[in-house]
Design an enzyme around this catalytic site. Structure first.
Site, PDB file in Angstrom:
ATOM      1  CB  CYS A   1      -7.767 -15.485   4.270  1.00 51.39           C
ATOM      2  SG  CYS A   1      -8.414 -16.673   3.124  1.00 51.39           S
TER       3      CYS A   1
ATOM      4  NE  ARG B   1      -7.616 -13.617   9.937  1.00 54.78           N
ATOM      5  CZ  ARG B   1      -8.734 -13.153  10.433  1.00 54.78           C
ATOM      6  NH1 ARG B   1      -8.843 -12.970  11.727  1.00 54.78           N
ATOM      7  NH2 ARG B   1      -9.742 -12.858   9.656  1.00 54.78           N
TER       8      ARG B   1
ATOM      9  CD1 TRP C   1      -9.395 -22.549   6.741  1.00 58.41           C
ATOM     10  CD2 TRP C   1     -11.150 -21.624   5.723  1.00 58.41           C
ATOM     11  NE1 TRP C   1     -10.504 -23.307   7.034  1.00 58.41           N
ATOM     12  CE2 TRP C   1     -11.589 -22.764   6.428  1.00 58.41           C
ATOM     13  CE3 TRP C   1     -12.090 -20.884   5.006  1.00 58.41           C
ATOM     14  CZ2 TRP C   1     -12.923 -23.170   6.434  1.00 58.41           C
ATOM     15  CZ3 TRP C   1     -13.414 -21.290   5.019  1.00 58.41           C
ATOM     16  CH2 TRP C   1     -13.814 -22.434   5.731  1.00 58.41           C
TER      17      TRP C   1
ATOM     18  CG  ASN D   1     -10.247 -12.356   5.562  1.00 56.99           C
ATOM     19  OD1 ASN D   1     -10.330 -11.728   6.603  1.00 56.99           O
ATOM     20  ND2 ASN D   1     -10.839 -13.492   5.407  1.00 56.99           N
ATOM     21  N   GLY D   2     -12.218 -13.091   2.767  1.00 57.33           N
ATOM     22  CA  GLY D   2     -13.678 -12.943   2.661  1.00 57.33           C
ATOM     23  C   GLY D   2     -14.179 -13.553   1.365  1.00 57.33           C
TER      24      GLY D   2
ATOM     25  CD  GLU E   1     -15.951 -25.990  24.450  1.00 51.38           C
ATOM     26  OE1 GLU E   1     -16.822 -25.894  23.573  1.00 51.38           O
ATOM     27  OE2 GLU E   1     -14.807 -25.536  24.301  1.00 51.38           O
TER      28      GLU E   1
ATOM     29  CE  LYS F   1     -12.284 -26.731  22.136  1.00 48.07           C
ATOM     30  NZ  LYS F   1     -13.097 -25.591  22.345  1.00 48.07           N
TER      31      LYS F   1
ATOM     32  CD  GLU G   1     -12.205 -27.235  18.208  1.00 43.67           C
ATOM     33  OE1 GLU G   1     -12.509 -26.490  17.271  1.00 43.67           O
ATOM     34  OE2 GLU G   1     -12.305 -26.898  19.400  1.00 43.67           O
TER      35      GLU G   1
ATOM     36  CG  HIS H   1     -35.822 -40.281  24.838  1.00 41.34           C
ATOM     37  ND1 HIS H   1     -37.061 -40.806  25.149  1.00 41.34           N
ATOM     38  CD2 HIS H   1     -35.431 -39.577  25.930  1.00 41.34           C
ATOM     39  CE1 HIS H   1     -37.411 -40.419  26.368  1.00 41.34           C
ATOM     40  NE2 HIS H   1     -36.424 -39.675  26.864  1.00 41.34           N
TER      41      HIS H   1
ATOM     42  CE  LYS I   1      -8.888 -18.421  18.604  1.00 45.55           C
ATOM     43  NZ  LYS I   1      -9.272 -19.488  19.532  1.00 45.55           N
TER      44      LYS I   1
END
Ligand code: F6R
Length: 592
Positions: free
Chosen positions: A2, A27, A74, A100-101, A465, A469, A472, A488, A587
């Site tokens: 958010c 965000r 969000w 936000n939170g 990484e 990428k 996502e 294995h 983000k």
């Protein structure tokens, strides 16, 4: 998670709020809304979807309010719908809140609110805040907010406006980020600096437990006990251009292409000095690196470098796993918290818990003035500028530059390492000249359903990484794995339809990874190699090879990561996906 923004001044607040929200959209972007003090009344507009939906619904409405708050969401509590979108208002329509939170005790608070005869209409935790403010209001918004924060548990930042006090925003920070922007006869508040850049570069980042009383002609900051604090504004070196797309189709692509410059800025910032740290890594019995996501992958690479050049044992842990573990940590430990945003809740709270146990806290952040920056004993900065694309790219390679500089700064003789590092920006530039070839390859593989990314030693975190990428932003399942571990168990996944990306520069494990590539081929798997140019052996094994310039073993992650960023980008773009704002992500993750 958010984004919130607020404005008090003499200009139309709506324009400021919408511009700010656009810059905060990274965000969270499932719904958005604004609340304005229009002709003495609250005017609220909310829409499901991105900011553009909100803009559309406000189009042509001649709103002249000079005070307002805005929000991009969000979802944490409650599904994505207009009712749950912010701002939330009290039953009489006198107060509006953006938040936000997470308010962890909102269920108890809701009971208290409902038993006072108030109807609670949404499924959100935020609504509790606005009702508590309305119920406790006794003529002064600041005093009311100071009373209400004593009842809230969790991590949050919120801003409130009221029809009862027309030229005022009161905003609070406790666990989630909040920055005040200082203008002329106008002032601002926002979750993050990019939202303020079109209007001001003079900012005051708030600390946890602070409340700001924002008026057109002044900014007053208090602690939760109501004591007035004196805080200096800081000048933000970033300009608005660095937060714009600059002709690129997406922020992510622009940020990938910025890497030669961001690397050079970051390296120059460190290489001539000894990191400006008042201690040596060898003063500690171990370095404990904590981080999340991409920053965690940078930490894994940093471990190899620090152990090699400084000879200090390094442990790397997911920050989200550390906070509630019984890790023996004390004064002999150095905790290195890596976070682009400096606001990630998992990283911050774990870092604070370890600091509490006596460890020294060193942080590596991109956002100066972020919470982690302020809470640490020492901070190292990446000089990458604002990163807007949700997928981290330039900040990852900048983190690597700082970690490598930190590792080699511990050597007596480091001339060779420094000379090699200084060549990296130019070599990355060379990798970027081959973007078209990576694009063509990406299009060939864009319809695969699963990918494996394999690497060993320094290339293992690069594999992680690369896979992150891809998944996502393209929503394609991709798994990063240490190549030697395949036999294995996971080798069972190999078939003709699952391409394997093998990161195989000619380093100390080159022969080993080529054997792992052979194992994949023996099971009819197709392999895309990432290796040094003119590597005929690799070429003879692979379906295709992405070539990078030959470089010292230590520095391979800088060069092998970049084509994997491009590969993921081109697949996601080809599939028509929203590269900069992938579904379900945000983000800055300020919830645990
Ligand atoms: C991936 C990505 C995330 C972040 C993670 C930590 O592209 O961006 O995995 O790396 O959320 O964020 P920071 O570094 O801000 O703590």
């Amino acid at each position: 998670m958010c984004g919130i923004v607020g404005y008090v001044g003499a200009s139309p607040a709506l324009l400021v709020l919408l511009q700010g929200l656009e810059r905060l959209e990274y965000r969270g972007y499932d719904s958005a809304g604004v609340a304005l003090l229009e002709n003495g009344k609250l005017y609220v507009e909310k829409k499901v979807g991105k900011i553009r939906e909100l803009v559309r619904s406000l189009w042509g409405k001649n709103l002249k309010a000079v005070v307002g708050i805005g929000h991009t969401r969000w979802a944490t509590h409650g599904e994505v719908c207009e009712l749950n979108a912010h701002p939330h208002t009290d039953n009489r329509g006198e107060f509006a809140v953006v938040h936000n939170g997470i308010v962890e005790n909102y269920r108890e608070l809701r009971q208290e609110i409902e038993s006072a005869g108030v109807s609670y209409v949404s499924q959100t935790d935020t609504e509790a805040i606005v009702h508590l403010i309305a119920l406790n209001y006794e003529g002064d918004l600041l005093r009311t907010v100071l009373k209400v924060v004593k009842k809230l548990r969790g991590a949050y930042a919120f801003a409130v406006i009221s029809t009862r006090e027309q030229s005022r925003i009161v905003a609070v920070k406790y666990g989630s980020p909040l920055v005040v922007g200082i203008g002329k006869e106008e002032n601002f508040v926002a979750s993050d600096i990019p939202a303020l850049l079109p209007f001001t570069r003079e900012v005051i980042p708030l600390n946890d437990g602070e409340v700001v009383d924002l008026r057109p002609d002044g900014v007053f900051i208090y602690d939760f006990e109501g004591n007035l604090l004196t805080k200096e504004a800081m000048h933000v070196p970033w300009d608005i251009i660095s937060a714009e797309k600059g002709g690129f189709k997406h922020f992510m692509l622009k940020e990938i292409f910025e890497q030669p410059r961001t690397l050079s800025d970051t390296i120059r910032g460190y290489i001539s000095r000894d990191m400006s740290l008042p201690f040596s890594l060898r003063d500690y019995r171990r370095v404990l690196i904590i981080a999340c996501g991409t920053s965690y992958h940078a930490g894994l690479i940093g471990k190899y470098w620090i152990e090699k050049h400084a000879g200090v044992p390094v442990e790397v842990a997911y920050a989200s796993e550390v906070r509630y573990a019984n890790m023996p940590v004390g004064e002999q430990d150095l905790v290195l918290a890596i976070s682009q945003s400096g606001e990630t809740a998992d990283t911050r709270f774990s870092a604070l818990a370890l600091k509490e146990k006596g460890a020294t806290l060193l942080s590596l952040v991109n956002v100066m003035g972020s919470a982690l920056d302020r809470e640490s004993d020492h901070t190292l900065y990446t000089h990458a500028g604002p990163e807007i694309g949700v997928a981290a790219t330039k900040t990852f390679t900048a983190q690597l530059a700082v970690l490598y500089s930190l590792a080699v700064s511990q050597r007596q003789d480091r001339q060779k390492e420094v000379e090699n590092l200084l060549k990296v920006p130019h070599l990355v530039e060379e990798v970027l000249t081959r973007a078209e070839a990576v694009k063509n390859l990406a299009l060939r593989y864009a319809h695969s359903k699963d990918f494996l990314y394999l690497g060993r030693y320094l290339s293992y975190p690069v594999a992680l990484e690369g896979a992150l990428k891809l998944k996502e932003i393209s929503y394609i399942h991709a798994e990063g794995y240490p190549a030697g571990e395949m036999k294995h168990g996971p080798i069972a996944l190999i078939d003709e339809k699952t391409p394997t990306v093998a990161i195989a520069p000619a380093d100390r494990v080159y022969e080993k990874i080529l054997s792992n590539v052979e194992e994949v081929l023996a099971r009819k798997g197709k392999v895309i190699g990432v290796g040094f140019e003119k590597d005929e052996r690799l070429k003879s094994l692979c379906d295709a090879v992405i070539e990078v310039p030959t470089v010292e073993e230590d520095l391979t992650p800088f060069l092998t990561t970049v084509p994997l960023q491009l590969f993921a980008y081109y697949i996601a773009d080809y599939l028509g996906l929203d590269v900069d704002q992938p579904r379900n992500l945000a983000k800055t993750v300020t919830v645990e």
